[in-house]
Write an enzyme that holds these catalytic residues in place. Structure first.
Site, mmCIF file in Angstrom:
data_model
loop_
_atom_site.group_PDB
_atom_site.id
_atom_site.type_symbol
_atom_site.label_atom_id
_atom_site.label_comp_id
_atom_site.label_asym_id
_atom_site.label_seq_id
_atom_site.Cartn_x
_atom_site.Cartn_y
_atom_site.Cartn_z
ATOM 1 N NE ARG A 79 51.159 35.922 44.949
ATOM 2 C CZ ARG A 79 50.837 34.973 44.085
ATOM 3 N NH1 ARG A 79 50.344 33.829 44.522
ATOM 4 N NH2 ARG A 79 51.002 35.161 42.807
ATOM 5 C CD GLU A 105 33.803 44.615 51.400
ATOM 6 O OE1 GLU A 105 32.839 45.228 51.832
ATOM 7 O OE2 GLU A 105 33.855 43.364 51.348
ATOM 8 C CB ILE A 118 31.316 42.680 40.385
ATOM 9 C CG1 ILE A 118 32.321 42.870 41.534
ATOM 10 C CG2 ILE A 118 30.496 41.423 40.631
ATOM 11 C CD1 ILE A 118 31.644 43.167 42.886
ATOM 12 N N GLY A 119 33.815 43.728 37.891
ATOM 13 C CA GLY A 119 34.611 44.883 37.490
ATOM 14 C C GLY A 119 35.915 44.969 38.259
ATOM 15 C CB THR A 120 37.085 43.023 41.151
ATOM 16 O OG1 THR A 120 36.787 41.730 40.602
ATOM 17 C CG2 THR A 120 35.930 43.478 42.007
#
Ligand code: MOS
Length: 707
Positions: free
Chosen positions: A574, A651, A450-452
């Site tokens: 990590r 988040e 989603i654009g991550t």
């Protein structure tokens, strides 16, 4: 640094977002939102709309196909005449062009039976009740020891009420769908965070088997939780496609997104902290008041982070919610932790001042050895290391704690700190890995980027697990026809997907090894499912942590707040894809700065909706607002959460930012703003919040920006 693998496609425009998928003979939908906040649709007159050339259908509660699955009232489109909130879709036009659909939508005449509405959250609302649980399924209330007794006996007390407004996610790409029926099966190109879950939910609405719905989400322009579930747009597009027998495209408009695609509900949060003179907490209480819609119960879990942040023998958390005639709230980046930690971390800052203890030191003194409510060990917890590393990098040592004493010209200066946290979890996912005799690999999983940078991260992890260059791998994601996977949400994507991918890659390597490296003509395939692995996880407390440091300047004349410096230090297991991770973290921090200073969906009690319903009226931090921002992380081994040991970073970056900025503003001005956003009028008012409770004198009494 690994370059983003889909970068070239995105910057050249080759990357296709949902509504850009070509569909021969597509028709277009324009929705007609209700103009009342509560009541009934008495009649819909579509004649003037249908008279326009190119209009194919007007879908209304009178003629809409009956939906077999109405369990989710937000998706049960046009199945009742009741209106639950202003902006709820009341009808829709389908036409051969977008322009015709839009014009016709303006000609649909709807008569309403209007009822009185209530859209205002107050701390004493008579409709407040205790829900059975809060999101996603936490206990509503918790209590350990005797909070009331310990608080009454505490040497130092903070008792303050904090407020956060309604906020909207606003991904750049709106919720949008292309829907195509082939006989009894439905294919949707949809802006979603989770193709697998969406396919099941859409199938349920239309009474289909899960395999009869295919959801494709090749590229998604952000979600921040709003695309974690199918929205009205998918159902409407599919319904319109069925009614007209044509493929249908539908993109929700920006103003419509304020009503039908979810938002973060406003909150009223009372935090009470009792401590000894040395700042050691003896009593912690966090009471949250929240709102939901009349359609669905959605209670943000804003007090849950308070359950694990700090040691204290006596503690309590509660959540109460009221059903109002408002749009249904939903997931928005760090739901619960984000607004909740604004309150808790602001209160910790107020306690630090009341005790005369440095706010970094105060947090270090209250580090718990185990989960303070459940007694469970932490799988890994490095909040203290984040605070120390951040203090060193930021230059915290020697900070003068006195508020309102630094001024350069018109600018008052201050610094603030807050902790950050977010649960670290994984959810069952499956993956398939194949190798051909020519040595090409294919890795398939219904993950979503989603654009991550999920593509880039998964490719790197698969290459490492297979021991081959990334160039030898074709990665397939974003399609519910692929092995089912967790959504890109809850900061669980990376941990969930890498677990399945690494497991499948290991299984494939075993197969190849068993054949001494010989791949048969038909190739080899390995499949992995992590459900059993995740089910076998020990009952431990698993969270990511962070420390946020902010420097602010406040214009003494205008109250304008600038943030010259923002530093986040995180401990999130990590970090599998550093360049992408840094972007995610500074993106979260930017959103946190935005929450601190700008974001506010203002509710108009008269009309019952959000009048600032576009990106001109709903302010967000823009490039010029973000100056020196950095996110770093400490080396952390997370031993339990899957083979990658990744805790997730989607988040944690937003959590605590607003409290750090609010603390810095107080340090600069002596004004403690407890109701977000920190608008300049709140800084210029002598007393901005008449009903808040008094805390320590330094921040509580002297509310003047002029020194
Ligand atoms: Mo996130 S709000 O769980 O997508």
């Amino acid at each position: 640094m690994t370059a983003r693998v889909d970068g070239p496609d995105k910057v050249t425009g080759r990357a296709r977002y949902a509504v850009e998928h070509p569909a021969d003979g597509a028709a277009y939908v324009w929705a007609v939102p209700s103009v009342i906040a509560r009541g009934t649709i008495r009649s819909v007159d579509a004649s003037r709309a249908l008279a326009l050339p190119g209009v194919l259908a007007v879908i209304t509660p009178d003629n809409a196909p009956r939906l077999p699955g109405t369990g989710d009232p937000e998706l049960a489109l046009f199945q009742t005449r009741a209106v639950a909130y202003r902006g709820q879709f009341a009808a829709a036009v389908v036409a051969g062009t977008l322009e015709a659909a839009r014009e016709a939508a303006g000609r649909v005449v709807i008569e309403y039976e209007q009822a009185a509405h209530d859209v205002t959250l107050t701390a004493s609302h008579p409709g407040l009740y205790k829900p059975d649980f809060v999101n996603p399924r936490y206990e509503t209330d918790t209590a350990v020891g005797d909070f009331d007794g310990a608080f009454a006996a505490a040497a130092v007390r903070v008792d303050a009420t904090y407020r956060t407004p309604a906020e909207h996610n606003h991904p750049m790409e709106p919720h949008a769908t292309v829907a195509v029926w082939h006989a009894g099966t439905l294919t949707v190109y949809d802006a979603t965070q989770g193709p697998s879950r969406a396919a099941g939910q859409i199938a349920a609405v239309f009474g289909l088997e899960p395999g009869q719905v295919r959801v494709i989400a090749e590229h998604v322009g952000g979600g921040f939780g709003a695309k974690g579930m199918p929205r009205a747009n998918v159902i409407l597009a599919a319904m319109a496609a069925r009614v007209t027998g044509r493929p249908v495209k539908f993109a929700v408009t920006r103003p419509q997104m304020f009503a039908v695609t979810g938002h973060r509900a406003p909150s009223i949060q009372r935090v009470r902290l009792g401590a000894g003179p040395d700042g050691r907490l003896t009593a912690v209480c966090h009471d949250v008041i929240d709102q939901t819609s009349t359609l669905k119960e959605f209670t943000e879990q804003s007090a849950v982070a308070t359950r694990h942040m700090y040691a204290a023998p006596h503690r309590r958390t509660t959540h109460r919610v009221v059903r109002l005639d408002v749009p249904t709230p939903s997931w928005m980046r760090a739901p619960g932790e984000c607004p909740g930690m604004f309150a808790l971390e602001s209160a910790m800052d107020e306690l630090a001042a009341a005790c005369g203890i440095d706010p970094v030191e105060l947090r270090l003194r209250n580090e718990p050895a185990v989960h303070p409510e459940t007694g469970q060990p932490f799988s890994s917890r490095h909040l203290a290391a984040c605070l120390r590393e951040g203090a060193a990098r930021f230059g915290w040592a020697g900070r003068d704690p006195a508020p309102g004493v630094r001024r350069e010209g018109r600018w008052l200066a201050g610094t603030g700190v807050a902790a950050s946290t977010y649960p670290a979890r994984a959810m069952p996912s499956q993956a398939r890995v194949t190798v051909s005799p020519s040595g090409r690999y294919q890795v398939s999983i219904a993950a979503a980027d989603i654009g991550t940078g999920a593509r880039t991260a998964l490719l790197a992890v698969a290459a490492e697990a297979l021991g081959v260059p990334a160039a030898a791998i074709d990665l397939r994601i974003g399609d519910s026809a692929l092995p089912p996977a967790m959504i890109a949400g809850g900061s669980m994507g990376t941990a969930s997907w890498t677990w399945a991918v690494i497991k499948a890659c290991g299984a494939l390597r075993d197969q190849v090894r068993a054949r001494d490296g010989a791949v048969p003509p038909g190739g080899l395939t390995a499949y992995a499912d992590t459900a059993a692995d995740i089910g076998a996880l020990p009952a431990h407390a698993r969270y990511a942590f962070g420390a946020q440091f902010a420097e602010v300047q406040v214009d003494a004349d205008t109250g304008e707040v600038r943030v010259p410096r923002l530093l986040g230090v995180f401990a999130a297991g990590r970090i599998v894809s550093p360049a992408q991770a840094r972007s995610q973290l500074i993106g979260g921090m930017t959103m946190g700065q935005s929450m601190a200073l700008h974001e506010e969906s203002a509710m108009d009690p008269q009309f019952g909706d959000y009048p600032n319903h576009d990106l001109a009226g709903y302010h967000i931090a823009a490039h010029a607002d973000v100056q020196d921002i950095d996110a770093v992380w400490i080396d952390e081994k997370e031993p339990e959460l899957g083979p990658a040991g990744a805790k997730g970073i989607g988040e944690v970056g937003i959590v605590g930012t607003a409290a750090a900025i609010a603390g810095a503003v107080c340090h600069a001005t002596r004004i403690r703003v407890r109701d977000l956003p920190i608008r300049l009028d709140k800084l210029l008012r002598q007393s901005h919040d008449p009903d808040d409770s008094a805390v320590h004198p330094a921040a509580g009494r002297d509310r003047q920006i002029r020194l």
